[in-house]
Motif scaffolding. Structure first.
Motif, PDB file in Angstrom:
ATOM      1  N   ILE A   7      25.261  29.791 -12.989  1.00 28.10           N
ATOM      2  CA  ILE A   7      24.360  28.886 -12.270  1.00 28.10           C
ATOM      3  C   ILE A   7      25.048  27.544 -12.038  1.00 28.10           C
ATOM      4  O   ILE A   7      25.018  26.984 -10.934  1.00 28.10           O
ATOM      5  CB  ILE A   7      23.042  28.695 -13.045  1.00 28.10           C
ATOM      6  CG1 ILE A   7      22.238  29.994 -13.063  1.00 28.10           C
ATOM      7  CG2 ILE A   7      22.213  27.569 -12.429  1.00 28.10           C
ATOM      8  CD1 ILE A   7      21.000  29.940 -13.934  1.00 28.10           C
ATOM      9  N   ALA A   8      25.676  27.020 -13.087  1.00 29.72           N
ATOM     10  CA  ALA A   8      26.354  25.730 -12.960  1.00 29.72           C
ATOM     11  C   ALA A   8      27.459  25.783 -11.919  1.00 29.72           C
ATOM     12  O   ALA A   8      27.605  24.867 -11.096  1.00 29.72           O
ATOM     13  CB  ALA A   8      26.917  25.300 -14.314  1.00 29.72           C
ATOM     14  N   ALA A   9      28.240  26.862 -11.929  1.00 31.68           N
ATOM     15  CA  ALA A   9      29.347  26.982 -10.980  1.00 31.68           C
ATOM     16  C   ALA A   9      28.835  27.078  -9.546  1.00 31.68           C
ATOM     17  O   ALA A   9      29.378  26.430  -8.632  1.00 31.68           O
ATOM     18  CB  ALA A   9      30.203  28.198 -11.330  1.00 31.68           C
ATOM     19  N   GLU A  10      27.798  27.887  -9.337  1.00 25.92           N
ATOM     20  CA  GLU A  10      27.267  28.049  -7.985  1.00 25.92           C
ATOM     21  C   GLU A  10      26.640  26.758  -7.468  1.00 25.92           C
ATOM     22  O   GLU A  10      26.819  26.385  -6.301  1.00 25.92           O
ATOM     23  CB  GLU A  10      26.236  29.179  -7.955  1.00 25.92           C
ATOM     24  CG  GLU A  10      26.848  30.571  -8.113  1.00 25.92           C
ATOM     25  CD  GLU A  10      25.818  31.678  -7.945  1.00 25.92           C
ATOM     26  OE1 GLU A  10      24.808  31.446  -7.253  1.00 25.92           O
ATOM     27  OE2 GLU A  10      26.039  32.771  -8.496  1.00 25.92           O
ATOM     28  N   LEU A  11      25.916  26.050  -8.326  1.00 30.46           N
ATOM     29  CA  LEU A  11      25.303  24.802  -7.888  1.00 30.46           C
ATOM     30  C   LEU A  11      26.353  23.726  -7.626  1.00 30.46           C
ATOM     31  O   LEU A  11      26.246  22.960  -6.666  1.00 30.46           O
ATOM     32  CB  LEU A  11      24.307  24.308  -8.946  1.00 30.46           C
ATOM     33  CG  LEU A  11      22.934  24.966  -8.925  1.00 30.46           C
ATOM     34  CD1 LEU A  11      22.114  24.503 -10.111  1.00 30.46           C
ATOM     35  CD2 LEU A  11      22.204  24.653  -7.625  1.00 30.46           C
ATOM     36  N   THR A  12      27.363  23.654  -8.475  1.00 24.74           N
ATOM     37  CA  THR A  12      28.418  22.668  -8.266  1.00 24.74           C
ATOM     38  C   THR A  12      29.137  22.928  -6.954  1.00 24.74           C
ATOM     39  O   THR A  12      29.465  22.003  -6.203  1.00 24.74           O
ATOM     40  CB  THR A  12      29.419  22.692  -9.432  1.00 24.74           C
ATOM     41  OG1 THR A  12      28.726  22.399 -10.653  1.00 24.74           O
ATOM     42  CG2 THR A  12      30.523  21.661  -9.234  1.00 24.74           C
ATOM     43  N   THR A 224      24.643  33.829  -0.154  1.00 27.36           N
ATOM     44  CA  THR A 224      24.399  35.093  -0.845  1.00 27.36           C
ATOM     45  C   THR A 224      22.902  35.377  -0.818  1.00 27.36           C
ATOM     46  O   THR A 224      22.089  34.462  -0.600  1.00 27.36           O
ATOM     47  CB  THR A 224      24.852  35.015  -2.313  1.00 27.36           C
ATOM     48  OG1 THR A 224      24.020  34.061  -3.006  1.00 27.36           O
ATOM     49  CG2 THR A 224      26.320  34.590  -2.423  1.00 27.36           C
ATOM     50  N   PRO A 225      22.496  36.618  -1.056  1.00 30.27           N
ATOM     51  CA  PRO A 225      21.048  36.909  -1.099  1.00 30.27           C
ATOM     52  C   PRO A 225      20.318  36.045  -2.127  1.00 30.27           C
ATOM     53  O   PRO A 225      19.197  35.582  -1.875  1.00 30.27           O
ATOM     54  CB  PRO A 225      21.007  38.397  -1.456  1.00 30.27           C
ATOM     55  CG  PRO A 225      22.295  38.943  -0.930  1.00 30.27           C
ATOM     56  CD  PRO A 225      23.300  37.860  -1.134  1.00 30.27           C
ATOM     57  N   ARG A 226      20.938  35.829  -3.296  1.00 27.40           N
ATOM     58  CA  ARG A 226      20.292  35.008  -4.325  1.00 27.40           C
ATOM     59  C   ARG A 226      20.123  33.572  -3.838  1.00 27.40           C
ATOM     60  O   ARG A 226      19.073  32.950  -4.039  1.00 27.40           O
ATOM     61  CB  ARG A 226      21.102  35.055  -5.618  1.00 27.40           C
ATOM     62  CG  ARG A 226      20.499  34.199  -6.732  1.00 27.40           C
ATOM     63  CD  ARG A 226      21.162  34.450  -8.065  1.00 27.40           C
ATOM     64  NE  ARG A 226      22.591  34.198  -8.025  1.00 27.40           N
ATOM     65  CZ  ARG A 226      23.519  35.123  -8.272  1.00 27.40           C
ATOM     66  NH1 ARG A 226      23.159  36.360  -8.555  1.00 27.40           N
ATOM     67  NH2 ARG A 226      24.803  34.823  -8.223  1.00 27.40           N
ATOM     68  N   LEU A 274      17.305  26.068 -12.608  1.00 33.38           N
ATOM     69  CA  LEU A 274      18.520  25.420 -12.111  1.00 33.38           C
ATOM     70  C   LEU A 274      18.914  24.239 -13.006  1.00 33.38           C
ATOM     71  O   LEU A 274      20.101  24.037 -13.295  1.00 33.38           O
ATOM     72  CB  LEU A 274      18.300  24.943 -10.674  1.00 33.38           C
ATOM     73  CG  LEU A 274      18.011  26.025  -9.630  1.00 33.38           C
ATOM     74  CD1 LEU A 274      17.834  25.399  -8.251  1.00 33.38           C
ATOM     75  CD2 LEU A 274      19.117  27.077  -9.597  1.00 33.38           C
ATOM     76  N   GLU A 275      17.927  23.470 -13.439  1.00 34.96           N
ATOM     77  CA  GLU A 275      18.225  22.333 -14.316  1.00 34.96           C
ATOM     78  C   GLU A 275      18.799  22.810 -15.640  1.00 34.96           C
ATOM     79  O   GLU A 275      19.711  22.191 -16.195  1.00 34.96           O
ATOM     80  CB  GLU A 275      16.958  21.507 -14.536  1.00 34.96           C
ATOM     81  CG  GLU A 275      16.498  20.751 -13.299  1.00 34.96           C
ATOM     82  CD  GLU A 275      15.102  20.176 -13.447  1.00 34.96           C
ATOM     83  OE1 GLU A 275      14.571  20.182 -14.593  1.00 34.96           O
ATOM     84  OE2 GLU A 275      14.516  19.746 -12.440  1.00 34.96           O
ATOM     85  N   TRP A 276      18.266  23.916 -16.164  1.00 32.98           N
ATOM     86  CA  TRP A 276      18.809  24.501 -17.393  1.00 32.98           C
ATOM     87  C   TRP A 276      20.255  24.933 -17.173  1.00 32.98           C
ATOM     88  O   TRP A 276      21.123  24.693 -18.018  1.00 32.98           O
ATOM     89  CB  TRP A 276      17.958  25.696 -17.812  1.00 32.98           C
ATOM     90  CG  TRP A 276      18.584  26.524 -18.899  1.00 32.98           C
ATOM     91  CD1 TRP A 276      18.597  26.250 -20.242  1.00 32.98           C
ATOM     92  CD2 TRP A 276      19.289  27.771 -18.730  1.00 32.98           C
ATOM     93  NE1 TRP A 276      19.270  27.246 -20.918  1.00 32.98           N
ATOM     94  CE2 TRP A 276      19.701  28.186 -20.020  1.00 32.98           C
ATOM     95  CE3 TRP A 276      19.590  28.566 -17.631  1.00 32.98           C
ATOM     96  CZ2 TRP A 276      20.426  29.368 -20.223  1.00 32.98           C
ATOM     97  CZ3 TRP A 276      20.302  29.743 -17.819  1.00 32.98           C
ATOM     98  CH2 TRP A 276      20.718  30.139 -19.108  1.00 32.98           C
ATOM     99  N   GLY A 277      20.522  25.555 -16.030  1.00 35.55           N
ATOM    100  CA  GLY A 277      21.875  25.997 -15.748  1.00 35.55           C
ATOM    101  C   GLY A 277      22.842  24.840 -15.622  1.00 35.55           C
ATOM    102  O   GLY A 277      23.983  24.905 -16.112  1.00 35.55           O
TER     103      GLY A 277
END
Length: 297
Positions: A7-12, A224-226, A274-277
């Protein structure tokens, strides 16, 4: 790689292009930032709350699109359709740097945006000329943005973190100098001034074909679909942050029970995930470290 790391990598990657550029926020030690914002200030608190900023950011784009001249500039000059993530990265970089960054970093991004604005000019489909450095247009873009950010914060921040009425006014006052550095004028500085400004602007606002197309694009983009699912859930929720008249103008038909009982709980759950990630903000930690240097001097 575990779920939290993914999650962190995708959001960053989505928000910052994969590089937080922490040097913008960490140095020079003791620098107070261009606008002297601290962690206790409403501007820091609003711009540092991820769910409110994500939903508020989507709402801001929808609201801004209702100005035909602003929308013409985006439609004719922006590469948001070809590179929506790149456009997002630039916007996030500007907001985070002017809020949490050092004085030199903030001056740099403001100067960059001012230079870009001088090249964005043309003629709207209705025949009117526009230019991105028009002070009145800059005031519109800024006011629609901060009104949406604050609405997102008040809806999605944990209740103890939400702002009082007086703090909402302080937020608008603290946000105004950024717009003025870009060339905006007569920037609203209180909640009542913002709502009065929107009332005065309403006769000039309408959903052009380009605006409707941009909103449709916004609600389905993702690599991505997600990512597309998350964007759809957050943009659905962001429509609840818009004034009623803006939803009507954009032909967004989501009844109040759907917005309140479905969209908001889903966006809250997505946002907390997302915040947790993401974990504690590295950008805010770097900025706090820089500000701590001022207290040691």
């Amino acid at each position: 790689m575990g779920l939290r790391d993914r999650i962190a990598a995708e959001l960053t990657a989505a928000l910052h292009g994969g590089n937080l550029e922490l040097e913008r926020y960490a140095a020079p030690p003791g620098d107070p930032g261009l606008f002297g914002i601290t962690p206790a200030d409403p501007l820091w608190r609003v711009h540092g709350q991820a769910t409110g900023m994500l939903t508020g950011g989507f709402a801001a784009l929808m609201l801004q699109s209702l100005h035909p001249l602003a929308m013409a500039g985006v439609d004719q000059h922006s590469d948001f359709r070809a590179d929506p993530v790149g456009r997002l990265n630039g916007t996030v970089r500007f907001i985070t740097t002017t809020t949490f960054g050092s004085s030199p970093a903030a001056r740099e991004v403001i100067g960059l945006v001012r230079r870009i604005h001088t090249r964005v000019r043309g003629t709207a489909p209705d025949g009117r000329p526009y230019r991105a450095d028009d002070p009145d247009l800059l005031t519109w873009v800024h006011t629609a943005e901060v009104r949406s950010f604050l609405a997102g914060h008040q809806a999605y921040a944990p209740r103890p973190q939400r702002l009082t009425r007086a703090e909402c006014d302080t937020y608008y006052r603290q946000a105004a100098p950024v717009a003025e550095e870009l060339g905006a004028r007569k920037v609203p500085r209180t909640a009542s001034e913002v709502e009065s400004y929107l009332t005065r602007m309403r006769p000039r606002l309408r959903a052009t074909p380009a605006a409707l197309d941009s909103v449709r694009f916004l609600r389905v983009f993702g690599r991505t679909p997600r990512e597309r699912l998350v964007v759809r859930l957050l943009t659905n929720a962001s429509t609840g942050l818009l004034p009623d008249w803006a939803r009507t103008e954009l032909s967004i038909r989501r009844p109040a029970p759907v917005r309140v009982c479905w969209d908001r709980p889903l966006a809250t759950a997505v946002g907390r995930t997302l915040e947790w990630g993401l974990g504690p903000s590295q950008i805010q930690a770097a900025a706090r470290g820089r500000l701590a240097g001022a207290r040691q001097c």
